[in-house]
Design an enzyme around this catalytic site. Structure first.
Site, short mmCIF file in Angstrom:
data_model
loop_
_atom_site.label_atom_id
_atom_site.label_comp_id
_atom_site.label_asym_id
_atom_site.label_seq_id
_atom_site.Cartn_x
_atom_site.Cartn_y
_atom_site.Cartn_z
N LYS A 1 0.85 -1.20 0.00
CA LYS A 1 0.00 0.00 0.00
C LYS A 1 0.87 1.24 0.00
O LYS A 1 1.76 1.39 0.85
CB LYS A 1 -0.90 0.03 1.23
CG LYS A 1 -1.91 1.18 1.21
CD LYS A 1 -2.55 1.43 2.56
CE LYS A 1 -1.69 2.38 3.37
NZ LYS A 1 -2.40 3.00 4.52
N ASP B 1 -3.60 4.32 -1.98
CA ASP B 1 -4.63 4.70 -1.02
C ASP B 1 -4.61 6.20 -0.75
O ASP B 1 -4.03 6.66 0.23
CB ASP B 1 -4.41 3.92 0.29
CG ASP B 1 -5.51 4.15 1.30
OD1 ASP B 1 -6.63 4.51 0.90
OD2 ASP B 1 -5.25 3.97 2.51
N LEU B 2 -5.25 6.96 -1.64
CA LEU B 2 -5.29 8.42 -1.49
C LEU B 2 -6.65 8.93 -1.04
O LEU B 2 -6.80 10.12 -0.77
CB LEU B 2 -4.89 9.09 -2.81
CG LEU B 2 -3.49 8.73 -3.34
CD1 LEU B 2 -3.21 9.50 -4.63
CD2 LEU B 2 -2.43 9.01 -2.30
N LYS B 3 -7.65 8.06 -0.99
CA LYS B 3 -8.98 8.42 -0.48
C LYS B 3 -9.50 9.72 -1.13
O LYS B 3 -9.84 10.69 -0.43
CB LYS B 3 -8.96 8.55 1.05
CG LYS B 3 -8.53 7.30 1.79
CD LYS B 3 -8.53 7.54 3.29
CE LYS B 3 -8.08 6.30 4.06
NZ LYS B 3 -6.66 5.98 3.86
N ASP C 1 -13.74 14.85 -3.32
CA ASP C 1 -13.91 16.20 -3.87
C ASP C 1 -15.15 16.19 -4.76
O ASP C 1 -15.88 15.19 -4.81
CB ASP C 1 -12.65 16.60 -4.66
CG ASP C 1 -12.38 18.10 -4.60
OD1 ASP C 1 -13.35 18.88 -4.82
OD2 ASP C 1 -11.24 18.51 -4.35
N ASN D 1 -16.31 16.02 -10.78
CA ASN D 1 -15.42 16.24 -11.93
C ASN D 1 -13.95 16.21 -11.52
O ASN D 1 -13.11 15.67 -12.24
CB ASN D 1 -15.74 17.57 -12.62
CG ASN D 1 -14.92 17.74 -13.89
OD1 ASN D 1 -15.03 16.96 -14.83
ND2 ASN D 1 -14.08 18.76 -13.91
N THR E 1 -10.90 3.04 10.49
CA THR E 1 -10.81 2.18 11.67
C THR E 1 -10.38 2.95 12.92
O THR E 1 -10.40 2.41 14.02
CB THR E 1 -9.83 1.01 11.43
OG1 THR E 1 -8.58 1.53 10.95
CG2 THR E 1 -10.40 0.05 10.40
N GLY F 1 0.46 -2.71 8.66
CA GLY F 1 1.53 -1.73 8.55
C GLY F 1 2.61 -1.89 9.59
O GLY F 1 3.51 -2.73 9.46
#
Length: 237
Positions: A33, A60-62, A65, A68, A124, A215
């Site tokens: 990740k 994993d940038l989530k 916005d 567009n 989490t 992690g």
């Protein structure tokens, strides 16, 4: 690996991330990740370097916005050839659908396979108390996560990121084939750190997880390969 154990490369620099991966004899067998810390420091070049090692990559940038903006960002990220990517489920169905369009368009232009699109439900690190008193959500956690998962599926996402505690509810309520990625994985002997809703790899597997993310229990361990093998053994049963 059909159901991967993903290692979170939460390092402040690409040099440290690549040094970590060099400690494995066969990094091409790993799924890793790349999150905000590493990507914002190194940019797309770190993806190219990790791909050169043969790793599968979860970016994993989530994204969160207006539709567009998310579509255009997704289109560009898909061209990197990553295997998994996230948006935030709270962005709503229009935003998730825009991400799906962007990923498909970008992948087609680059001649690569479109990433698996995952919508993050509730982090989490979020507790029931925070859900109720800070997010002002009246639904219990499991129902909130299920609501977000249904929205994500209807908008074209391939799966969701959720805690192990919601797996049973999701698997019972949704059709087969949806992808459940579970962070917050800890063996009993490892501390929970800043996670609130945690579980062992065995618990995640037995309750229907499609993949897990681990992690610090691996990356901060003095015996990296041994720690990875411990988690992998528990995950694969």
């Amino acid at each position: 690996m059909a159901k991967p154990l993903m290692i979170a490369l939460d390092f402040p620099s690409g040099e440290e991330a690549l040094a970590f991966l060099s400690r494995f004899d066969e990094p091409s067998k790993l799924t890793v990740k790349v999150g905000m810390e590493l990507f914002y420091e190194e940019g797309p070049s770190i993806i190219e370097k990790i791909k050169a090692l043969g790793c599968d990559i979860f970016l994993d940038l989530k994204l969160f916005d207006i539709p567009n903006t998310v579509k255009q960002a997704s289109k560009r990220l898909a061209k990197l050839g990553v295997n998994y990517m996230t948006v935030h489920g709270l962005g709503g169905s229009e935003m998730i659908a825009a991400a799906r369009e962007g990923l498909d368009e970008g992948a087609k232009e680059a001649g690569v396979e479109a990433p698996t699109l995952l919508a993050v439900t509730e982090l989490t690190s979020i507790s029931d108390d925070v859900l109720k008193n800070e997010q002002n959500v009246d639904l219990p956690m499991k129902e909130m996560v299920l609501s977000l998962a249904r929205t994500a599926r209807g908008a074209g996402a391939d799966g969701v990121v959720c805690s192990s505690q919601e797996l049973e509810t999701l698997n019972n309520a949704l059709d087969d084939g949806f992808f459940y990625l579970v962070p917050g994985i800890r063996l009993p002997e490892d501390g929970v750190q800043d996670q609130k809703r945690v579980a062992s790899p065995t618990f995640a597997r037995e309750n229907g997880a499609s993949a897990i993310v681990v992690g610090r229990p691996i990356t901060k361990n003095a015996y990296v390969k041994e720690a990875y093998d411990r988690y992998l053994s528990d995950w694969e049963g």
